[in-house]
Design a protein around this motif. Structure first.
Motif, PDB file in Angstrom:
ATOM      1  N   SER A  60     -11.963  -6.360  14.643  1.00 17.24           N
ATOM      2  CA  SER A  60     -12.057  -5.040  14.017  1.00 17.24           C
ATOM      3  C   SER A  60     -10.959  -4.120  14.542  1.00 17.24           C
ATOM      4  CB  SER A  60     -13.424  -4.406  14.286  1.00 17.24           C
ATOM      5  OG  SER A  60     -14.457  -5.131  13.651  1.00 17.24           O
ATOM      6  N   LEU A  61     -10.681  -4.190  15.852  1.00 13.73           N
ATOM      7  CA  LEU A  61      -9.620  -3.370  16.429  1.00 13.73           C
ATOM      8  C   LEU A  61      -8.265  -3.762  15.849  1.00 13.73           C
ATOM      9  CD1 LEU A  61     -10.612  -3.156  20.222  1.00 13.73           C
ATOM     10  CD2 LEU A  61     -11.252  -1.642  18.325  1.00 13.73           C
ATOM     11  N   HIS A  62      -8.051  -5.038  15.637  1.00 14.93           N
ATOM     12  CA  HIS A  62      -6.795  -5.514  15.047  1.00 14.93           C
ATOM     13  C   HIS A  62      -6.645  -4.984  13.622  1.00 14.93           C
ATOM     14  CE1 HIS A  62      -3.942  -9.217  14.342  1.00 14.93           C
ATOM     15  NE2 HIS A  62      -3.380  -8.074  14.057  1.00 14.93           N
ATOM     16  N   ILE A  63      -7.722  -5.040  12.870  1.00 16.92           N
ATOM     17  CA  ILE A  63      -7.691  -4.510  11.505  1.00 16.92           C
ATOM     18  C   ILE A  63      -7.417  -3.015  11.518  1.00 16.92           C
ATOM     19  CG2 ILE A  63      -9.117  -4.072   9.459  1.00 16.92           C
ATOM     20  CD1 ILE A  63     -10.491  -6.751   9.977  1.00 16.92           C
ATOM     21  N   TRP A  64      -8.029  -2.309  12.456  1.00 17.85           N
ATOM     22  CA  TRP A  64      -7.808  -0.863  12.552  1.00 17.85           C
ATOM     23  C   TRP A  64      -6.360  -0.536  12.929  1.00 17.85           C
ATOM     24  CZ3 TRP A  64     -11.794   3.268  14.108  1.00 17.85           C
ATOM     25  CH2 TRP A  64     -12.940   3.145  13.310  1.00 17.85           C
ATOM     26  N   ASP A  65      -5.704  -1.402  13.710  1.00 21.89           N
ATOM     27  CA  ASP A  65      -4.283  -1.188  13.997  1.00 21.89           C
ATOM     28  C   ASP A  65      -3.516  -1.057  12.693  1.00 21.89           C
ATOM     29  OD1 ASP A  65      -4.777  -1.441  16.713  1.00 21.89           O
ATOM     30  OD2 ASP A  65      -4.171  -3.549  16.806  1.00 21.89           O
ATOM     31  N   THR A  66      -3.843  -1.912  11.745  1.00 24.16           N
ATOM     32  CA  THR A  66      -3.172  -1.910  10.447  1.00 24.16           C
ATOM     33  C   THR A  66      -3.604  -0.734   9.589  1.00 24.16           C
ATOM     34  OG1 THR A  66      -2.990  -4.335  10.523  1.00 24.16           O
ATOM     35  CG2 THR A  66      -2.738  -3.279   8.372  1.00 24.16           C
ATOM     36  N   LEU A  67      -4.906  -0.444   9.573  1.00 26.86           N
ATOM     37  CA  LEU A  67      -5.415   0.670   8.769  1.00 26.86           C
ATOM     38  C   LEU A  67      -4.785   1.991   9.192  1.00 26.86           C
ATOM     39  CD1 LEU A  67      -9.269  -0.067   8.560  1.00 26.86           C
ATOM     40  CD2 LEU A  67      -7.509  -0.614   6.877  1.00 26.86           C
ATOM     41  N   LEU A  68      -4.733   2.239  10.491  1.00 26.35           N
ATOM     42  CA  LEU A  68      -4.237   3.513  11.001  1.00 26.35           C
ATOM     43  C   LEU A  68      -2.722   3.624  10.900  1.00 26.35           C
ATOM     44  CD1 LEU A  68      -6.433   3.929  14.229  1.00 26.35           C
ATOM     45  CD2 LEU A  68      -6.890   4.727  11.902  1.00 26.35           C
ATOM     46  N   SER A  69      -2.040   2.511  10.671  1.00 20.66           N
ATOM     47  CA  SER A  69      -0.582   2.522  10.612  1.00 20.66           C
ATOM     48  C   SER A  69      -0.038   2.853   9.232  1.00 20.66           C
ATOM     49  CB  SER A  69      -0.026   1.153  11.055  1.00 20.66           C
ATOM     50  OG  SER A  69      -0.380   0.871  12.393  1.00 20.66           O
ATOM     51  N   ASP A  70      -0.890   2.861   8.230  1.00 18.93           N
ATOM     52  CA  ASP A  70      -0.425   3.087   6.862  1.00 18.93           C
ATOM     53  C   ASP A  70      -0.105   4.557   6.648  1.00 18.93           C
ATOM     54  OD1 ASP A  70       0.019   3.245   4.117  1.00 18.93           O
ATOM     55  OD2 ASP A  70      -1.468   1.696   3.668  1.00 18.93           O
ATOM     56  N   PRO A  71       1.149   4.907   6.330  1.00 14.42           N
ATOM     57  CA  PRO A  71       1.499   6.311   6.101  1.00 14.42           C
ATOM     58  C   PRO A  71       0.808   6.902   4.881  1.00 14.42           C
ATOM     59  CG  PRO A  71       3.322   4.865   5.477  1.00 14.42           C
ATOM     60  CD  PRO A  71       2.316   4.012   6.185  1.00 14.42           C
ATOM     61  N   GLU A  72       0.334   6.052   3.960  1.00 14.23           N
ATOM     62  CA  GLU A  72      -0.396   6.528   2.794  1.00 14.23           C
ATOM     63  C   GLU A  72      -1.828   6.907   3.141  1.00 14.23           C
ATOM     64  OE1 GLU A  72      -0.202   3.572  -0.253  1.00 14.23           O
ATOM     65  OE2 GLU A  72       1.964   3.317  -0.067  1.00 14.23           O
ATOM     66  N   GLY A  73      -2.273   6.512   4.315  1.00 17.18           N
ATOM     67  CA  GLY A  73      -3.644   6.770   4.732  1.00 17.18           C
ATOM     68  C   GLY A  73      -4.416   5.477   4.806  1.00 17.18           C
ATOM     69  N   PRO A  74      -5.462   5.424   5.621  1.00 17.81           N
ATOM     70  CA  PRO A  74      -6.222   4.189   5.815  1.00 17.81           C
ATOM     71  C   PRO A  74      -6.876   3.643   4.550  1.00 17.81           C
ATOM     72  CG  PRO A  74      -6.735   5.800   7.522  1.00 17.81           C
ATOM     73  CD  PRO A  74      -5.936   6.518   6.478  1.00 17.81           C
ATOM     74  N   LEU A  75      -7.249   4.520   3.633  1.00 18.80           N
ATOM     75  CA  LEU A  75      -8.014   4.063   2.465  1.00 18.80           C
ATOM     76  C   LEU A  75      -7.256   3.051   1.623  1.00 18.80           C
ATOM     77  CD1 LEU A  75     -10.532   4.164   0.769  1.00 18.80           C
ATOM     78  CD2 LEU A  75      -9.635   6.196  -0.386  1.00 18.80           C
ATOM     79  N   GLU A  76      -5.971   3.287   1.392  1.00 18.17           N
ATOM     80  CA  GLU A  76      -5.205   2.366   0.556  1.00 18.17           C
ATOM     81  C   GLU A  76      -5.145   0.974   1.177  1.00 18.17           C
ATOM     82  OE1 GLU A  76      -4.332   3.254  -2.457  1.00 18.17           O
ATOM     83  OE2 GLU A  76      -5.270   5.180  -1.935  1.00 18.17           O
ATOM     84  N   THR A  77      -4.885   0.922   2.469  1.00 17.72           N
ATOM     85  CA  THR A  77      -4.848  -0.375   3.145  1.00 17.72           C
ATOM     86  C   THR A  77      -6.233  -0.999   3.186  1.00 17.72           C
ATOM     87  OG1 THR A  77      -2.960   0.272   4.507  1.00 17.72           O
ATOM     88  CG2 THR A  77      -4.298  -1.544   5.315  1.00 17.72           C
ATOM     89  N   LEU A  78      -7.253  -0.182   3.378  1.00 19.62           N
ATOM     90  CA  LEU A  78      -8.625  -0.690   3.405  1.00 19.62           C
ATOM     91  C   LEU A  78      -8.962  -1.413   2.102  1.00 19.62           C
ATOM     92  CD1 LEU A  78     -11.438  -0.895   4.722  1.00 19.62           C
ATOM     93  CD2 LEU A  78     -11.945   1.362   3.757  1.00 19.62           C
ATOM     94  N   LEU A  79      -8.599  -0.829   0.972  1.00 20.26           N
ATOM     95  CA  LEU A  79      -8.885  -1.461  -0.319  1.00 20.26           C
ATOM     96  C   LEU A  79      -8.130  -2.776  -0.466  1.00 20.26           C
ATOM     97  CD1 LEU A  79      -8.931   1.622  -2.728  1.00 20.26           C
ATOM     98  CD2 LEU A  79     -10.867   0.368  -1.774  1.00 20.26           C
ATOM     99  N   ARG A  80      -6.896  -2.824   0.019  1.00 17.68           N
ATOM    100  CA  ARG A  80      -6.148  -4.076  -0.051  1.00 17.68           C
ATOM    101  C   ARG A  80      -6.769  -5.156   0.828  1.00 17.68           C
ATOM    102  NH1 ARG A  80      -1.650  -0.460  -0.445  1.00 17.68           N
ATOM    103  NH2 ARG A  80      -1.451  -0.353   1.815  1.00 17.68           N
ATOM    104  N   VAL A  81      -7.255  -4.760   2.010  1.00 18.25           N
ATOM    105  CA  VAL A  81      -7.906  -5.730   2.892  1.00 18.25           C
ATOM    106  C   VAL A  81      -9.193  -6.240   2.256  1.00 18.25           C
ATOM    107  CG1 VAL A  81      -9.011  -6.072   5.135  1.00 18.25           C
ATOM    108  CG2 VAL A  81      -6.887  -4.773   4.995  1.00 18.25           C
ATOM    109  N   CYS A  82      -9.961  -5.346   1.651  1.00 20.37           N
ATOM    110  CA  CYS A  82     -11.204  -5.758   0.984  1.00 20.37           C
ATOM    111  C   CYS A  82     -10.918  -6.723  -0.164  1.00 20.37           C
ATOM    112  CB  CYS A  82     -11.951  -4.536   0.456  1.00 20.37           C
ATOM    113  SG  CYS A  82     -12.674  -3.484   1.731  1.00 20.37           S
ATOM    114  N   CYS A  83      -9.880  -6.441  -0.928  1.00 20.04           N
ATOM    115  CA  CYS A  83      -9.499  -7.331  -2.020  1.00 20.04           C
ATOM    116  C   CYS A  83      -9.051  -8.685  -1.477  1.00 20.04           C
ATOM    117  CB  CYS A  83      -8.388  -6.688  -2.857  1.00 20.04           C
ATOM    118  SG  CYS A  83      -7.952  -7.611  -4.359  1.00 20.04           S
ATOM    119  N   ALA A  84      -8.295  -8.667  -0.383  1.00 18.13           N
ATOM    120  CA  ALA A  84      -7.853  -9.916   0.242  1.00 18.13           C
ATOM    121  C   ALA A  84      -9.043 -10.726   0.738  1.00 18.13           C
ATOM    122  CB  ALA A  84      -6.901  -9.612   1.403  1.00 18.13           C
TER     123      ALA A  84
END
Length: 448
Positions: free
Chosen positions: A382-406
């Motif tokens: 979960s911490l590894h995933i959050w590294d990626t979520l928090l790094s997105d300049p568009e905001g965590p939500l966009e990356t979160l949706l891509r991870v969920c789709c993946a």
């Protein structure tokens, strides 16, 4: 790529790689000023708070030893309660290289946030002891200019201390303050024998039986229900981790910090207050900050966690507001976006799930999205995933949706072969996965 075909780039043999051996966490779930560390040049040695290990001789626990194996809710085997099995057995060359890059970036007088995001999005090595600082930068809690860190931290921590003094005081203490103030104003108004306010001086709003909206007692009783809910949820936070759960002084201290943060947040945000599950979003922040190898920084984890929690939740707060559930910014609209995203990238899978087997994405995606995937994977992942979520300049939500789709695409074969019951069970109990693979696929969805 045809609409009904599996994405061509997923035909790679990469996806036949055996997933990592980490078990997922299965459990129900619907802390002080400090100095700023000197510029980091070499990896610091993590100095963690004592863990409540089951063995009395164990007094210091490394970060990875807090990453428990998954615990079967119905299992009678207590062996899983021990600290064991970190997410990885060694440090890869990529981790060493990435750690060196992060340390170099953090040592600059002015941190390049764009470069920091790029590096951190690939994952922050656990042993570096720098995730705390990186997350604070990514969340905007620390400014890029290191010269400002000391003053900004002092200001924020003082502000949080004031919040606690004002918002966590019960009506009796407030009345006593008023009483002391009255003593200075008019000594004759105080009873010499008892030192309490005379009956005529207790205002209507200060009376315990007052139902007035401005009554401090009425508000206190209204807050009690929320405080009780927070207390219950905090005690259920990661029950498999000694850091959060148990009778040790460490666990109780950490629980108290989590409760204070959530209560202060609820009182400062009357439109949302507290919603079940916020404790799960707060937990990773507090864990990372409390385990900062800089002891002074770790001592201020509660205040730092509060402001970072507010910053993080600002992008998701509408998901916790029931009045907005059916609006274009509510949780249902976000789940619809996930559904459309899946249809765009894998229409065959989308059709099978939502039309053929009629698996409503709300049945699984509600928890995925509102809790930021904290319940679908073990804590280290979960911490590894959050590294990626928090790094997105568009905001965590966009990356979160891509991870969920993946997540859906990576189990597409099982989903296409399943019916309503088996698919729902699979998605509500997502299988152990190779997180690097998952994040790779999510990143491919960004560019495809």
């Amino acid at each position: 790529m045809g609409k009904d075909r599996i994405p061509d780039w997923l035909n790679s043999s990469l996806w036949s790689t055996t997933p990592s051996g980490d078990d997922r966490l299965n459990h129900d779930s619907t802390s002080s000023s400090s100095a700023v560390p000197e510029p980091i040049v070499q990896p610091p040695v993590p100095v963690l708070p004592p863990a409540a290990a089951s063995s009395p001789q164990s007094s210091v626990t490394s970060p990875k030893s807090e990453f428990r194996d998954g615990v079967d809710k119905n299992s009678n085997d207590n062996s899983n309660d021990n600290d064991q099995n970190a997410s990885s057995s060694g440090v890869s060359p990529d981790d060493i290289s990435r750690q060196a890059q992060l340390l170099t970036e953090l040592s600059k007088n002015v941190v390049n946030l764009r470069e920091l995001r790029r590096i951190a999005s690939q994952g922050i090595p656990d042993g570096a002891g720098i995730r705390s600082t990186v997350w604070k930068l990514l969340l905007g809690y620390l400014p890029p200019d290191r010269v400002q860190w000391s003053s900004e931290l002092a200001k924020k921590r003082s502000e949080y201390k004031q919040f606690k003094e004002e918002l966590l005081m019960n009506p009796t203490e407030i009345t006593r303050k008023l009483e002391k103030s009255s003593v200075h104003e008019n000594d004759h108004s105080i009873s010499e024998s008892s030192g309490v306010l005379s009956r005529s001086q207790v205002t209507h709003g200060e009376h315990p039986l007052s139902l007035g909206e401005s009554s401090i007692w009425n508000q206190f009783f209204q807050d009690s229900e929320i405080i009780e809910q927070i207390d219950r949820d905090v005690k259920r936070t990661h029950p498999d981790m000694h850091f959060f759960s148990g009778d040790s002084q460490l666990a109780k201290s950490n629980q108290d910090a989590l409760k204070d943060i959530l209560i202060v947040f609820a009182k400062l945000n009357p439109g949302i207050r507290y919603v079940q599950g916020m404790n799960e979003i707060l937990a990773p922040l507090f864990y990372v900050f409390r385990n900062d190898p800089d002891e002074e920084m770790a001592a201020a984890a509660e205040a730092d966690s509060f402001f970072c929690f507010v910053d993080l939740l600002s992008g998701f707060r509408d998901h916790f507001c029931k009045q907005l559930d059916n609006s274009n910014v509510g949780i249902r609209a976000t789940i619809t976006r996930l559904s459309q995203f899946l249809k765009e990238h894998d229409e065959e899978l989308w059709r099978h799930l939502e039309i053929t087997t009629k698996v409503n994405p709300q049945f699984y995606a509600f928890r995925w999205i509102t809790l930021l995937l904290t319940q679908e994977f073990n804590f280290a992942d979960s911490l590894h995933i959050w590294d990626t979520l928090l790094s997105d300049p568009e905001g965590p939500l966009e990356t979160l949706l891509r991870v969920c789709c993946a997540m859906l695409i990576l189990v597409r074969r099982r989903l296409l072969a399943g019916d309503f019951t088996s698919n729902l069970k699979l998605l509500q109990n997502y299988p152990p996965s190779n997180i690097s693979h998952l994040l790779y696929v999510a990143n491919k969805l960004r560019s495809s």
